[in-house]
Structure formats: C-alpha cells, structure tokens
Scaffold this motif. Structure first.
Motif, PDB file in Angstrom:
ATOM      1  N   ASP A 174       1.178  -0.633  -0.199  1.00  0.00           N
ATOM      2  CA  ASP A 174      -0.054   0.013  -0.001  1.00  0.00           C
ATOM      3  C   ASP A 174       0.627   1.376   0.338  1.00  0.00           C
ATOM      4  O   ASP A 174       2.176   1.409   0.527  1.00  0.00           O
ATOM      5  CB  ASP A 174      -0.893  -0.173   1.216  1.00  0.00           C
ATOM      6  CG  ASP A 174      -2.159   0.651   1.016  1.00  0.00           C
ATOM      7  OD1 ASP A 174      -2.109   1.243  -0.292  1.00  0.00           O
ATOM      8  OD2 ASP A 174      -2.617   1.892   2.259  1.00  0.00           O
ATOM      9  N   HIS A 230       0.736   5.025   0.532  1.00  0.00           N
ATOM     10  CA  HIS A 230      -0.534   6.710   0.799  1.00  0.00           C
ATOM     11  C   HIS A 230       0.681   8.077   0.379  1.00  0.00           C
ATOM     12  O   HIS A 230       1.602   8.528   1.255  1.00  0.00           O
ATOM     13  CB  HIS A 230      -1.135   6.425   2.533  1.00  0.00           C
ATOM     14  CG  HIS A 230      -2.523   5.984   2.473  1.00  0.00           C
ATOM     15  ND1 HIS A 230      -3.531   5.971   2.637  1.00  0.00           N
ATOM     16  CD2 HIS A 230      -2.238   4.606   2.928  1.00  0.00           C
ATOM     17  CE1 HIS A 230      -4.535   5.675   2.101  1.00  0.00           C
ATOM     18  NE2 HIS A 230      -3.639   4.225   2.488  1.00  0.00           N
ATOM     19  N   HIS A 234      -3.085  -1.416   6.601  1.00  0.00           N
ATOM     20  CA  HIS A 234      -3.380  -1.767   5.618  1.00  0.00           C
ATOM     21  C   HIS A 234      -2.636  -2.262   4.531  1.00  0.00           C
ATOM     22  O   HIS A 234      -2.906  -3.866   3.914  1.00  0.00           O
ATOM     23  CB  HIS A 234      -3.766  -0.867   4.378  1.00  0.00           C
ATOM     24  CG  HIS A 234      -4.932   1.099   4.998  1.00  0.00           C
ATOM     25  ND1 HIS A 234      -4.513   1.371   4.270  1.00  0.00           N
ATOM     26  CD2 HIS A 234      -5.870   1.076   6.213  1.00  0.00           C
ATOM     27  CE1 HIS A 234      -5.693   2.752   5.160  1.00  0.00           C
ATOM     28  NE2 HIS A 234      -5.794   1.793   6.255  1.00  0.00           N
TER      29      HIS A 234
HETATM   30 MG    MG Z   1      -4.572   2.593   1.877  1.00  0.00          MG
END
Ligand code: MG
Length: 162
Positions: free
Chosen positions: A8, A10, A42
């Motif tokens: 993931d 961000h 995540h």
């Molecule tokens: Mg995420």
C-alpha cells in the motif's frame, strides 16, 4: 500453511496526524486517506486477506463508505482478524518493510510491534517491522509518501484461535 502479500501507498500531506502501525507518530505531516491513512496496517490487512483468499481491503472497506471516513485502521485490522478466525485460520507471523524517507521508523519499531501484536493476538516477536529510507530515491525517499510491503503466514486447522 498459507502465505499472503500486501502493498500500500499513501501520500504524506500537511495538516494530518501521522498514524503508523496503530500508533500516532509526532511528525509535521500525516498520511492522506479515507481512513486514518495507516498504510502499514492496510498492507498487513491485504497480506492476511490474500492468504485466506478474501479479496482485499478495498473490497471489505470501500472508500465510498461514508461510515468508514476517518476510521481508526486498528478497527479494520480487528475485523480482518475476526474473518481469519471465522475461516478457521491462525496467524503465525507478519513481516513488513516501511519505505519512508521520513520519519525514521526505528525509534517506533518496538511500540509498533507491541501495538500490532496486541491487535492481532500475536507475540510482538512475531511481528517484523523494518524501515527503509530508500536512499532518498523515489516518492518515498523524497518524503512525498510512504509505501509498505507486508507478508503474512497463516495456518489452517484445529483449535485455531489467533
Ligand atoms: Mg490504504
């Protein structure tokens, strides 16, 4: 045994608090996201979901769901662990690489291991967390965002109660 991989990313932005691995880290920027942006949780959730063939975090917790806005990602991981138990699996260990030019991860490693271990019902020694600055290269190295790679190992069978 089942193994799963998660990844993931961000974006780091001004005006957000930084949550990583279920703890708040003092930093001038935070991770942008529909949830609290906890990119480490995540990636771990996706690794676990992959191992038990349950799709991904976006399927179970869509960013179109207004009830999830600003959600503490720890709650997402709790629900993923409920799914693990429901399907008769037990988590053996997780390992993750946090690619971040900033902040440095090492000072928070033990706190993250303990926090994630408590959420997942896992001994902190079974939670691997490693920081990589990426030598200043790429978006992570430039401090524009944080990327996390995670793997999870699970076993299936009798008496599984992670
Ligand atoms: Mg995420």
């Amino acid at each position: 045994m089942r193994v799963g991989i998660g990844y993931d990313v961000h974006r780091l932005v001004e005006g957000r608090r930084l949550f990583l691995g279920g703890i708040e880290i003092p930093h001038g920027k935070g991770l942008l996201g529909h949830s609290d942006g906890d990119v480490l949780i995540h990636a771990i959730c996706d690794a676990i979901l992959g191992a038990i063939s349950e799709g991904d975090i976006g399927f179970h917790f869509p960013d179109t769901d207004e009830s999830l806005r600003g959600i503490d990602s720890s709650r997402i991981l709790v629900r993923v662990m409920e799914l693990v138990r429901h399907k008769g699996f037990r988590l053996v260990n997780v390992d993750a690489v946090v690619a971040a030019g900033e902040p440095r991860i090492a000072p928070y490693r033990q706190a993250v291991k303990e926090r994630l271990g408590s959420i997942m019902g896992l001994d902190p020694e079974r939670v691997g967390i490693k920081g990589k600055t990426t030598e200043g290269l790429g978006f992570a190295g430039r401090g524009e965002g944080i990327a996390v790679y995670a793997v999870a190992l699970l076993e299936e069978g009798e008496g599984c109660s992670a």
